[in-house]
Design a protein around this motif. Structure first.
Motif, short mmCIF file in Angstrom:
data_model
loop_
_atom_site.label_atom_id
_atom_site.label_comp_id
_atom_site.label_asym_id
_atom_site.label_seq_id
_atom_site.Cartn_x
_atom_site.Cartn_y
_atom_site.Cartn_z
N ASP A 289 -16.99 42.31 88.06
CA ASP A 289 -16.84 43.75 88.30
C ASP A 289 -16.76 44.49 86.99
O ASP A 289 -17.35 45.56 86.82
CB ASP A 289 -15.59 44.01 89.15
CG ASP A 289 -15.71 43.43 90.56
OD1 ASP A 289 -16.91 43.24 91.01
OD2 ASP A 289 -14.70 43.23 91.21
N ALA B 147 -20.19 44.77 85.52
CA ALA B 147 -21.02 45.78 86.17
C ALA B 147 -20.62 47.17 85.71
O ALA B 147 -21.48 48.03 85.42
CB ALA B 147 -20.88 45.68 87.70
N LEU B 148 -19.29 47.39 85.58
CA LEU B 148 -18.83 48.69 85.09
C LEU B 148 -19.27 48.91 83.66
O LEU B 148 -19.68 50.02 83.30
CB LEU B 148 -17.29 48.80 85.21
CG LEU B 148 -16.74 48.83 86.65
CD1 LEU B 148 -15.20 48.75 86.60
CD2 LEU B 148 -17.17 50.13 87.32
N ALA C 238 -21.97 47.66 82.30
CA ALA C 238 -23.42 47.95 82.30
C ALA C 238 -23.69 49.41 82.67
O ALA C 238 -24.54 50.09 82.07
CB ALA C 238 -24.15 47.01 83.27
N GLN C 239 -22.96 49.89 83.69
CA GLN C 239 -23.13 51.29 84.08
C GLN C 239 -22.72 52.22 82.96
O GLN C 239 -23.40 53.23 82.70
CB GLN C 239 -22.32 51.60 85.35
CG GLN C 239 -22.85 50.88 86.60
CD GLN C 239 -21.98 51.15 87.83
OE1 GLN C 239 -20.98 51.87 87.72
NE2 GLN C 239 -22.35 50.54 88.98
N ALA C 240 -21.64 51.90 82.33
CA ALA C 240 -21.17 52.74 81.21
C ALA C 240 -22.16 52.73 80.08
O ALA C 240 -22.41 53.75 79.43
CB ALA C 240 -19.80 52.25 80.73
N GLN C 241 -22.77 51.55 79.83
CA GLN C 241 -23.80 51.48 78.78
C GLN C 241 -24.99 52.35 79.11
O GLN C 241 -25.54 53.05 78.27
CB GLN C 241 -24.22 50.01 78.59
CG GLN C 241 -25.23 49.84 77.44
CD GLN C 241 -25.67 48.39 77.27
OE1 GLN C 241 -25.30 47.52 78.07
NE2 GLN C 241 -26.41 48.10 76.22
N GLN C 242 -25.40 52.29 80.40
CA GLN C 242 -26.53 53.12 80.81
C GLN C 242 -26.22 54.59 80.69
O GLN C 242 -27.05 55.39 80.26
CB GLN C 242 -26.95 52.76 82.24
CG GLN C 242 -27.58 51.37 82.37
CD GLN C 242 -27.91 51.03 83.81
OE1 GLN C 242 -27.66 51.83 84.69
NE2 GLN C 242 -28.47 49.84 84.03
N LEU C 243 -25.01 54.98 81.13
CA LEU C 243 -24.64 56.40 81.09
C LEU C 243 -24.46 56.88 79.69
O LEU C 243 -24.78 58.02 79.38
CB LEU C 243 -23.36 56.64 81.89
CG LEU C 243 -23.48 56.41 83.42
CD1 LEU C 243 -22.09 56.54 84.06
CD2 LEU C 243 -24.40 57.44 84.02
#
Length: 426
Positions: free
Chosen positions: A407, A410-411, A413-418
């Motif tokens: 988890d 995944a968080l 990865a999302q933070a990296q994308q954002l």
């Protein structure tokens, strides 16, 4: 004397010419409804034979139509085997009427001589003329002295009454009735004329003769008109052949020729005057045209001078307003140039500040990404360790740590994308 035809014109209701022809020897019946002019015809006959043409008494005035007009009556008579045509014209002016009598195409008598000849044909009962019973006008005799005709009428009535009494009584009347019935049976049936009988043939013959009569009447009217025209021409020719008339005509001709010559001379003078008038008119038209052009040019010049004066005043007013405007325009141009320079400097500084702000923002994003990458690497190490432990059989606590690590990954990865660094070049 026997009457053969009657022609009326301007007599009461007959304002247009009307003609009664075909009056033959023997019994003639004139049948028509009431108020159709039968009495008018007999009154006209009375006027022809018993009234002087120059008279205009109450009887003649009563013949004049309401619309106005002067009565004219023509009668064709036969006397001693010769045919005569009487034409009596009554006129309102006393003593102006006229009577003319023609024998064929020849003018036989006129005026007083014609009246005397006509009166010679009309005899009183004492002289062997017709009795009052045979010439009845609406119940009255046509003779002024009723006493003259009274005895003749009484004798005639007595003889007629005796004949009637001798016939209407006894076997004589029965025989007459039988003869009449037999005669009727030979002529007619209950449905009309007996076919092929004398009456039927007579009716066909009457129809044929009536058509022929109408054709001949048209021809007679045409020929009568031609005869009247011929008589008028003969009278005109007679008048022209009269020596006094010829001398009068020759004098009038000479006078007319002199008047014609004077008129031709006057026409020549008039032609010259008309030519001079046309020339003067052309000259006047040219002068009027030149005057109109001059007046128009003078009007245009006055209008142009007035417009020039107004334009000069307007130009002066514009100059007074335009000079300060030029000075203000020069100052405005200077201010505009200064403003443009300041604007360019500010735009350059703004561009530098925008570049610096973008670089600083990019550096902040880079640091955040590096921190996130560092955390991700640590998580990956933990995942690798957890995988190694999994190979050796992870317990429940290890599984929970793996789920938590997943988890967290995944968080991350999302933070990296954002928070990834983005560069836009325009």
């Amino acid at each position: 004397m026997k009457i053969r035809a009657i022609r009326l014109e301007n007599v009461r209701r007959f304002t247009d010419p009307v003609e009664i022809t075909g009056i033959g020897t023997g019994l003639n019946v004139l049948a028509a409804p009431n108020e159709q002019g039968k009495s008018t015809i007999f009154d006209a006959l009375h006027a022809v034979f018993f009234k002087d043409a120059k008279s205009w008494d109450k009887d003649i005035r009563a013949l004049a139509p309401r619309a106005g007009g002067e009565p004219r009556v023509e009668v064709e008579i036969e006397r001693d085997g010769s045919c005569y045509r009487l034409a009596k014209q009554f006129q309102k002016a006393s003593g102006k009427g006229d009577l003319r009598i023609w024998q064929g195409d020849h003018l036989y008598l006129q005026s007083d001589a014609a009246e005397a000849w006509l009166q010679s044909l009309i005899k009183s009962p004492k002289e062997g003329g017709p009795s009052g019973l045979l010439w009845v006008r609406q119940g009255l005799t046509n003779f002024a002295d009723a006493k003259e005709t009274l005895a003749a009428r009484q004798d005639l009535m007595s003889s007629v009454a005796g004949e009637v009494d001798s016939i209407t009584g006894g076997q004589r009347m029965d025989a007459i009735r039988r003869d009449v019935r037999q005669s009727l049976d030979r002529l007619v049936t209950s449905r009309g004329a007996k076919k092929g009988g004398a009456l039927d043939q007579a009716m066909h013959e009457v129809a044929t003769l009536a058509a022929r009569e109408e054709e001949l009447a048209d021809k007679v009217r045409e020929l009568r008109g031609q005869l009247d025209q011929r008589q008028d021409l003969r009278r005109a020719l007679t008048d022209l052949q009269d020596p006094e008339t010829q001398q009068s005509l020759e004098a009038r001709l000479r006078q007319s020729q002199q008047e014609l010559q004077a008129a031709e001379q006057y026409q020549e003078k008039l032609t010259v005057a008309e030519q001079a008038l046309r020339t003067a008119t052309l000259v006047l038209d040219n002068h009027n045209s030149a005057l109109a052009g001059f007046l128009a040019r003078r009007k245009d010049r006055a209008e142009a001078e007035q417009a020039l004066s107004v334009a000069a005043q307007t130009l002066k007013q514009i100059s007074e307003v335009l000079d300060p405007a030029h000075a203000e325009a020069e100052q405005a141009e200077q201010v505009l140039a200064t403003a443009k320079a300041k604007t360019q400097a500010l735009e350059s500084r703004l561009a530098q500040m925008q570049r610096a702000a973008r670089l600083e923002q990019a550096a902040d994003q880079r640091r955040a990404l590096q921190q996130t990458l560092k955390q991700a690497r640590s998580v990956m190490q933990q995942v690798a360790a957890l995988k190694a432990q999994m190979e050796h059989g992870p317990d429940k606590a290890a599984m929970e740590r793996i789920e938590t690590a997943r988890d967290t990954l995944a968080l991350a990865a999302q933070a990296q994308q954002l928070g990834a660094f983005a560069l836009t070049v325009t």
